[in-house]
Design a protein around this motif. Structure first.
Motif, PDB file in Angstrom:
ATOM      1  N   ARG A 148       0.820  -1.207   0.000  1.00 43.72           N
ATOM      2  CA  ARG A 148       0.000   0.000   0.000  1.00 43.72           C
ATOM      3  C   ARG A 148       0.857   1.261   0.000  1.00 43.72           C
ATOM      4  NH1 ARG A 148      -3.280  -0.815   4.782  1.00 43.72           N
ATOM      5  NH2 ARG A 148      -4.447  -2.315   3.516  1.00 43.72           N
ATOM      6  N   ALA A 149       2.058   1.177   0.569  1.00 44.85           N
ATOM      7  CA  ALA A 149       2.946   2.346   0.636  1.00 44.85           C
ATOM      8  C   ALA A 149       3.491   2.712  -0.736  1.00 44.85           C
ATOM      9  CB  ALA A 149       4.093   2.074   1.600  1.00 44.85           C
ATOM     10  N   GLU A 150       3.484   1.771  -1.664  1.00 44.91           N
ATOM     11  CA  GLU A 150       3.972   1.948  -3.036  1.00 44.91           C
ATOM     12  C   GLU A 150       5.490   2.031  -3.126  1.00 44.91           C
ATOM     13  OE1 GLU A 150       1.872   5.217  -4.800  1.00 44.91           O
ATOM     14  OE2 GLU A 150       0.005   4.056  -4.961  1.00 44.91           O
ATOM     15  N   ALA A 151       6.145   2.582  -2.132  1.00 44.64           N
ATOM     16  CA  ALA A 151       7.610   2.561  -2.045  1.00 44.64           C
ATOM     17  C   ALA A 151       7.956   2.296  -0.586  1.00 44.64           C
ATOM     18  CB  ALA A 151       8.217   3.868  -2.515  1.00 44.64           C
ATOM     19  N   ALA A 152       8.312   1.060  -0.278  1.00 44.85           N
ATOM     20  CA  ALA A 152       8.537   0.658   1.112  1.00 44.85           C
ATOM     21  C   ALA A 152       9.886  -0.033   1.249  1.00 44.85           C
ATOM     22  CB  ALA A 152       7.413  -0.265   1.592  1.00 44.85           C
ATOM     23  N   ARG A 153      10.366  -0.100   2.492  1.00 47.24           N
ATOM     24  CA  ARG A 153      11.616  -0.799   2.790  1.00 47.24           C
ATOM     25  C   ARG A 153      11.427  -1.709   4.003  1.00 47.24           C
ATOM     26  NH1 ARG A 153      16.360   3.878   2.109  1.00 47.24           N
ATOM     27  NH2 ARG A 153      15.725   4.556  -0.004  1.00 47.24           N
TER      28      ARG A 153
END
Length: 325
Positions: A148-153
Motif C-alpha cells: 500500500r505504501a507503493e515505495a517501502a523498505r
C-alpha cells in the motif's frame, strides 16, 4: 536495478548518529514499525524517526516495560506482539493491515543473543525462531500494508555475528547436534541477511526493497545472557567486572548503533537499490569467508541460492506461504 555489494562512500561513518542521518529530513506522512523499539538501539531509532515527523508503531511483548522505556516519546504508538507466538504475530499484522495505513518501513530490530537452549511449543530453537522465523511471518502478514505504501523498505538487523557460520539447513534447531549458543546466534544473523536478499529479489517489482545490516558493537540489554567471561573476552568489562566506556572498548554508543538501520530505512542514497548488507551507514564490502577483519559481509550471507533455500525452509516450518503479488 541490481546493486553490487560495494560501498557508496555515503559521507557517513562509524561515529554517525541516527539523529545526524535524519538532519533536515521531514518524515511527516511516513509510517514505520520498529520491532524491539523499546530496548537498546530500537529506542534511539524510534526517537529519531519521531523527531523527524514519522508515525511509529512499537510492538512489544512487555507493554508495561515499553511504556516505561518510551515515556519520553509519547508519540510512539504501542501494540502487543510476541515474535515467538504465531497467533500474536498474525493478530498484530491483521490489526495494522485493517487500519488502512500504509507501511513505509518495517525495521526488524528485535532479537535475542547467545541465550541458553530454549525451545518453543513447536520445538523450535529460540534464537532462530525469534530472530528469523518470527520476522519472516511478521513481514508476510504486513505485506498488504507494505504494498500500500507503493515505495517501502524492510530493514533486517543482522550482525557481524553472521561471520560465525552459515545456516545449517539440515538441523537449524539443534535436534541432532550439540547446542552452541554462538553457533545458534550466528546462523540466525546469517538468516537475517539471506532473508533480506531474497525478499528484495521477490518484492522489488512491487516497490518494496529490503536491506540487512550490522549496527555495530554496542553494549545494550542484548548482552543480558552473556557471562562475565564472555563480556571480558570482547572487552566490554575489565578484569574487575567494571563496564568499559565506548572510548575504551571501541564499541559504538547507542545513538551511533541506531544510525545504520535508520539510514537503511530512510536514505535517498539507497533509492533504487536493495538486497545488500550495510554497516556504518554505507553498503558493506563483500569479503572472503576467511577474512580476519570484522568488517564486511561473508559469502554465505550473500548467497542467492542459500537465500532461496532459506525462504522455502521458512515457509515449510511455518506451514505458511509468503505470497508476494
Amino acid at each position: 536495478m541490481r546493486t553490487e555489494q560495494s560501498p557508496l562512500n555515503s559521507g557517513f561513518g562509524f561515529h554517525t548518529t541516527a539523529e545526524q542521518v535524519l538532519a533536515g529530513r521531514d518524515l511527516r506522512g511516513f509510517h514505520a514499525i520498529v520491532t524491539g523499539g523499546y530496548s537498546g538501539i530500537g529506542v534511539e531509532t524510534v526517537r529519531a524517526l519521531v523527531r523527524a515527523g514519522a508515525r511509529v508503531v512499537v510492538p512489544a511483548r512487555d507493554l508495561d516495560k515499553a511504556r516505561r522505556t518510551l515515556r519520553d516519546i509519547p508519540e510512539a504508538e504501542l501494540e502487543r506482539l510476541d515474535l515467538g507466538d504465531p497467533e500474536s504475530i498474525d493478530a498484530f499484522a491483521a490489526r495494522y493491515v485493517a487500519s488502512g495505513r500504509p507501511l513505509h518501513v518495517l525495521i526488524q530490530s528485535a532479537g535475542v543473543m547467545a541465550c541458553p537452549l530454549e525451545r518453543d511449543g513447536r520445538g523450535f530453537e529460540r534464537q532462530f525462531a525469534t530472530n528469523h522465523l518470527g520476522h519472516f511471518l511478521l513481514t508476510a502478514g504486513l505485506w498488504p500494508a507494505l504494498r500500500r505504501a507503493e515505495a517501502a523498505r524492510v530493514v533486517s538487523v543482522s550482525s557481524l555475528g553472521h561471520r560465525i557460520c552459515a545456516v545449517d539447513f539440515d538441523d537449524p534447531h539443534f535436534a541432532h547436534r550439540p547446542y552452541d549458543k554462538w553457533i545458534a546466534y550466528g546462523q540466525s544473523k546469517t538468516a537475517n541477511a539471506l532473508f533480506a536478499l531474497e525478499l528484495d529479489r521477490r518484492a522489488r517489482g512491487h516497490g518494496v526493497r529490503a536491506f540487512s545490516l550490522h549496527p555495530g558493537e554496542i553494549l545494550t540489554d542484548l548482552v543480558r545472557h552473556l557471562s562475565p567471561e564472555d563480556l571480558r573476552r570482547v572487552g566490554a568489562i575489565d578484569a574487575t567486572g567494571n563496564i568499559q566506556p565506548p572510548e575504551v572498548t571501541g564499541f559504538k554508543t547507542v545513538a551511533q548503533g541506531a544510525a545504520t538501520q535508520v539510514w537503511c530505512a530512510t536514505s535517498p542514497q539507497l533509492d533504487g537499490r536493495g538486497g545488500v548488507y550495510c554497516e556504518d551507514c554505507d553498503i558493506a564490502p563483500a569479503v572472503g569467508g576467511d577474512s580476519p577483519e570484522k568488517r564486511g559481509v561473508r559469502p554465505w550471507a550473500r548467497d542467492a541460492a542459500a537465500a532461496r533455500r532459506l525462504w522455502e525452509l521458512s515457509e515449510q516450518q511455518l506451514g505458511r506461504e509468503f505470497f508476494i503479488g
